[in-house]
Design a protein around this motif. Structure first.
Motif, mmCIF file in Angstrom:
data_model
loop_
_atom_site.group_PDB
_atom_site.id
_atom_site.type_symbol
_atom_site.label_atom_id
_atom_site.label_comp_id
_atom_site.label_asym_id
_atom_site.label_seq_id
_atom_site.Cartn_x
_atom_site.Cartn_y
_atom_site.Cartn_z
ATOM 1 N N GLU A 3 0.826 -1.214 0.000
ATOM 2 C CA GLU A 3 0.000 0.000 0.000
ATOM 3 C C GLU A 3 0.858 1.263 0.000
ATOM 4 O OE1 GLU A 3 -0.798 -2.652 1.770
ATOM 5 O OE2 GLU A 3 -2.747 -3.154 0.912
ATOM 6 N N ILE A 4 1.980 1.226 0.722
ATOM 7 C CA ILE A 4 2.888 2.380 0.738
ATOM 8 C C ILE A 4 3.359 2.675 -0.677
ATOM 9 C CG2 ILE A 4 5.188 3.161 1.472
ATOM 10 C CD1 ILE A 4 3.724 3.250 3.920
ATOM 11 N N ALA A 32 -10.611 1.544 -6.923
ATOM 12 C CA ALA A 32 -9.851 0.305 -6.918
ATOM 13 C C ALA A 32 -10.799 -0.857 -7.156
ATOM 14 C CB ALA A 32 -9.129 0.124 -5.582
ATOM 15 N N GLY A 33 -10.454 -1.704 -8.103
ATOM 16 C CA GLY A 33 -11.267 -2.887 -8.355
ATOM 17 C C GLY A 33 -11.086 -3.909 -7.247
ATOM 18 N N LEU A 34 -12.135 -4.716 -7.057
ATOM 19 C CA LEU A 34 -12.087 -5.738 -6.000
ATOM 20 C C LEU A 34 -10.922 -6.710 -6.191
ATOM 21 C CD1 LEU A 34 -15.657 -7.110 -5.155
ATOM 22 C CD2 LEU A 34 -13.897 -6.332 -3.576
ATOM 23 N N LEU A 35 -10.552 -6.965 -7.446
ATOM 24 C CA LEU A 35 -9.476 -7.926 -7.709
ATOM 25 C C LEU A 35 -8.095 -7.336 -7.490
ATOM 26 C CD1 LEU A 35 -10.719 -9.742 -10.928
ATOM 27 C CD2 LEU A 35 -10.446 -10.723 -8.666
ATOM 28 N N SER A 36 -8.024 -6.023 -7.316
ATOM 29 C CA SER A 36 -6.713 -5.408 -7.129
ATOM 30 C C SER A 36 -6.176 -5.652 -5.723
ATOM 31 C CB SER A 36 -6.791 -3.907 -7.404
ATOM 32 O OG SER A 36 -7.606 -3.277 -6.434
ATOM 33 N N ASN A 37 -7.010 -6.283 -4.870
ATOM 34 C CA ASN A 37 -6.573 -6.612 -3.510
ATOM 35 C C ASN A 37 -6.217 -5.392 -2.683
ATOM 36 O OD1 ASN A 37 -6.845 -9.352 -2.994
ATOM 37 N ND2 ASN A 37 -5.109 -9.800 -4.345
ATOM 38 N N ILE A 38 -6.851 -4.277 -2.995
ATOM 39 C CA ILE A 38 -6.604 -3.051 -2.247
ATOM 40 C C ILE A 38 -7.550 -3.019 -1.063
ATOM 41 C CG2 ILE A 38 -6.739 -0.533 -2.367
ATOM 42 C CD1 ILE A 38 -4.703 -1.205 -4.308
ATOM 43 N N GLN A 39 -7.004 -2.808 0.093
ATOM 44 C CA GLN A 39 -7.825 -2.633 1.288
ATOM 45 C C GLN A 39 -7.910 -1.134 1.573
ATOM 46 O OE1 GLN A 39 -9.098 -5.267 3.117
ATOM 47 N NE2 GLN A 39 -8.126 -6.832 1.846
ATOM 48 N N PRO A 40 -9.120 -0.570 1.499
ATOM 49 C CA PRO A 40 -9.227 0.883 1.722
ATOM 50 C C PRO A 40 -8.593 1.333 3.030
ATOM 51 C CG PRO A 40 -11.301 0.012 0.907
ATOM 52 C CD PRO A 40 -10.413 -1.171 1.137
ATOM 53 N N ILE A 41 -8.727 0.534 4.078
ATOM 54 C CA ILE A 41 -8.177 0.947 5.378
ATOM 55 C C ILE A 41 -6.652 0.973 5.332
ATOM 56 C CG2 ILE A 41 -7.909 0.215 7.780
ATOM 57 C CD1 ILE A 41 -10.861 -0.691 7.657
ATOM 58 N N ILE A 43 -4.839 1.387 2.670
ATOM 59 C CA ILE A 43 -4.446 2.529 1.830
ATOM 60 C C ILE A 43 -4.504 3.818 2.652
ATOM 61 C CG2 ILE A 43 -5.359 4.015 -0.018
ATOM 62 C CD1 ILE A 43 -3.752 1.974 -1.268
ATOM 63 N N GLN A 44 -5.579 3.970 3.421
ATOM 64 C CA GLN A 44 -5.705 5.165 4.263
ATOM 65 C C GLN A 44 -4.545 5.257 5.252
ATOM 66 O OE1 GLN A 44 -7.537 7.750 4.057
ATOM 67 N NE2 GLN A 44 -9.258 7.174 2.759
#
Ligand SMILES: [Zn+2]
Length: 117
Positions: A3-4, A32-41, A43-44
């Motif tokens: 995420e960094i 961010a698409g669901l498949l991108s494995n990005i967790q909004p928290i 990222i925040q």
């Protein structure tokens, strides 16, 4: 902590896109698409850590929207939403043609003086 790296990448992209104005950015909207494995928290959290390191950006706001996964069905000639990683259309046809869900993109940039987007 990828995420960094993502947050750094977002800032680098904006610095390149707006070499003179990137310091006036007050809000970044990211999709961010669901498949991108990005967790909004996550990222925040990475974003908070980043602006702590670069206080010039401390008035900046980051908004992350998660996009559902869409795949294309050939017989129906339409996109359908993939739920619970089930890549099967309503008509029963399986599809692995992902049209949305893997991306990470900056959808909107807001500047201090709102005459520009
Ligand atoms: Zn179908």
């Amino acid at each position: 902590m990828h995420e960094i790296a993502i947050v750094k990448d977002i800032f680098q992209t904006l610095e390149q896109a707006y070499p003179e104005r990137h310091q006036d950015i007050i809000r970044i909207d990211v999709q961010a698409g669901l498949l991108s494995n990005i967790q909004p928290i996550l990222i925040q959290n990475a974003f908070e850590a980043y602006i702590e390191e670069y206080p010039i950006h401390r008035d900046l706001e980051l908004d992350v929207t998660i996009l559902p996964i869409l795949a294309y069905c050939n017989p129906c000639d339409k996109n359908f939403e993939v739920k619970f990683h089930r890549f099967v259309c309503d008509c029963g046809t399986p599809s692995d043609k992902i049209v949305q869900g893997e991306e990470l993109k900056i959808s909107k940039v807001t500047f201090k003086n709102t005459d520009h987007e």
